[in-house]
Motif scaffolding. Sequence first.
Motif, short mmCIF file in Angstrom:
data_model
loop_
_atom_site.label_atom_id
_atom_site.label_comp_id
_atom_site.label_asym_id
_atom_site.label_seq_id
_atom_site.Cartn_x
_atom_site.Cartn_y
_atom_site.Cartn_z
N TYR A 112 -25.12 24.07 8.43
CA TYR A 112 -24.75 25.30 7.72
C TYR A 112 -23.29 25.25 7.30
O TYR A 112 -22.95 25.63 6.17
CB TYR A 112 -24.99 26.52 8.61
N LEU A 113 -22.42 24.78 8.19
CA LEU A 113 -21.01 24.67 7.87
C LEU A 113 -20.80 23.77 6.66
O LEU A 113 -20.06 24.13 5.73
CB LEU A 113 -20.25 24.10 9.07
N THR A 114 -21.48 22.64 6.64
CA THR A 114 -21.35 21.72 5.51
C THR A 114 -21.86 22.34 4.22
O THR A 114 -21.23 22.22 3.16
CB THR A 114 -22.12 20.42 5.79
N GLN A 115 -22.98 23.04 4.30
CA GLN A 115 -23.55 23.66 3.11
C GLN A 115 -22.60 24.73 2.55
O GLN A 115 -22.39 24.82 1.33
CB GLN A 115 -24.90 24.28 3.43
N TRP A 116 -22.00 25.51 3.45
CA TRP A 116 -21.06 26.55 3.00
C TRP A 116 -19.83 25.92 2.35
O TRP A 116 -19.36 26.38 1.32
CB TRP A 116 -20.67 27.43 4.17
N ARG A 117 -19.33 24.87 2.97
CA ARG A 117 -18.18 24.18 2.41
C ARG A 117 -18.46 23.64 1.01
O ARG A 117 -17.64 23.76 0.10
CB ARG A 117 -17.77 23.02 3.32
N MET A 118 -19.63 23.06 0.84
CA MET A 118 -19.97 22.50 -0.47
C MET A 118 -20.19 23.58 -1.53
O MET A 118 -19.93 23.37 -2.71
CB MET A 118 -21.21 21.61 -0.37
N HIS A 119 -20.65 24.73 -1.08
CA HIS A 119 -20.80 25.85 -2.02
C HIS A 119 -19.43 26.28 -2.54
O HIS A 119 -19.25 26.50 -3.75
CB HIS A 119 -21.49 27.03 -1.33
N ILE A 120 -18.46 26.41 -1.62
CA ILE A 120 -17.10 26.75 -2.03
C ILE A 120 -16.53 25.67 -2.95
O ILE A 120 -15.91 25.96 -3.97
CB ILE A 120 -16.20 26.91 -0.79
N ALA A 121 -16.75 24.42 -2.58
CA ALA A 121 -16.22 23.30 -3.37
C ALA A 121 -16.78 23.30 -4.79
O ALA A 121 -16.05 23.03 -5.75
CB ALA A 121 -16.56 21.98 -2.67
#
Length: 324
Positions: A270-279
């Motif tokens: 989930y953390l990775t998915q959220w980070r990539m969404h922001i990116a």
Amino acid sequence: MQKQTSLSLEYSLPGQVSCYKGQDVLSDILNAIRLQASSYFCAEFSAPWGIREQQTDYGTFHHVVSGNAWLRTADGRYETRLSKGDIIAFPTGSAHQISDEPNSSTMSGDELLKKIHKNTNPFSDGSNKTTLLCGYFKYQSHSNLPLLRDMPNFLHIRQAKEDSCIWLNSLAHILAQEIRSTLPGGAVIVDRLTEAFVIQILRWHINKQHVDKNYFSALADTRLSCVLSLIHKEPAQSWTVDRLARNAGMSRSAFSSLFHDVIGMTPMSYLTQWRMHIAQDLLKENKQSMVSIAEQVGYRSEASFSKAFKKVVGVSPGQIRRLQ
């Protein structure tokens, strides 16, 4: 496993005993998916009348301001009478028809909208009048966040059975009045009121999550919403499962199990998915260097960021940037 703590959302999201002061996970997500909403019309229809809505890539809703109506989903799984004050929503854009009676002839929603915008109501002659408020809401199309994955196909809020929805029905009444007003600034007010209306519908849905396991259930659980808020507010932090579990007040194993069981993925995923969404959003703005974007989402090097980004999104950060 610890007993789940439910969060009441009758009128607003109350303050919680949480690990992040002022947390509001629903607002985080709605801002991330860039929720937009507006109302098509508030019109009075005389029987016989009927509206046929096709499957769409955005959500739709109807509010029975006065009178009665009949609803049937295209797959035939749901068919019911609607009464004054009822609200129905199709967050995933499911096809359906709404009419005065089950067998009434219908007109496509697009065709009806064109006629109403030309001040021509095809259902204006007759009796047994019903007033409908109809609108839509949409989200950022590239988002693959769990909230969109777990959006329900259909929601029905019954006025007669929902005493706790006084605020929602009051808002619907104000919206119905405003959309028929000719005062300056009306279009902007209608958009903002409709967005608030849709958010209230989602709040209602969150408050109904007592058994189901999905992202909306996570928003209603104080431990999971606490952790989600931390991830959303501080994506660049060096989060570990242990750190997140401590903030939730749980053991590592119990936290990991609960998170995966309810949200359907591991905390780190989930953390990775959220980070990539922001990116993705930062890349589309095309105002910052790749290194700067990588640092903002928790990566110390451009190479590690690019590798993680391609694994989640399917294309490289450079490809996203070149498309802008």
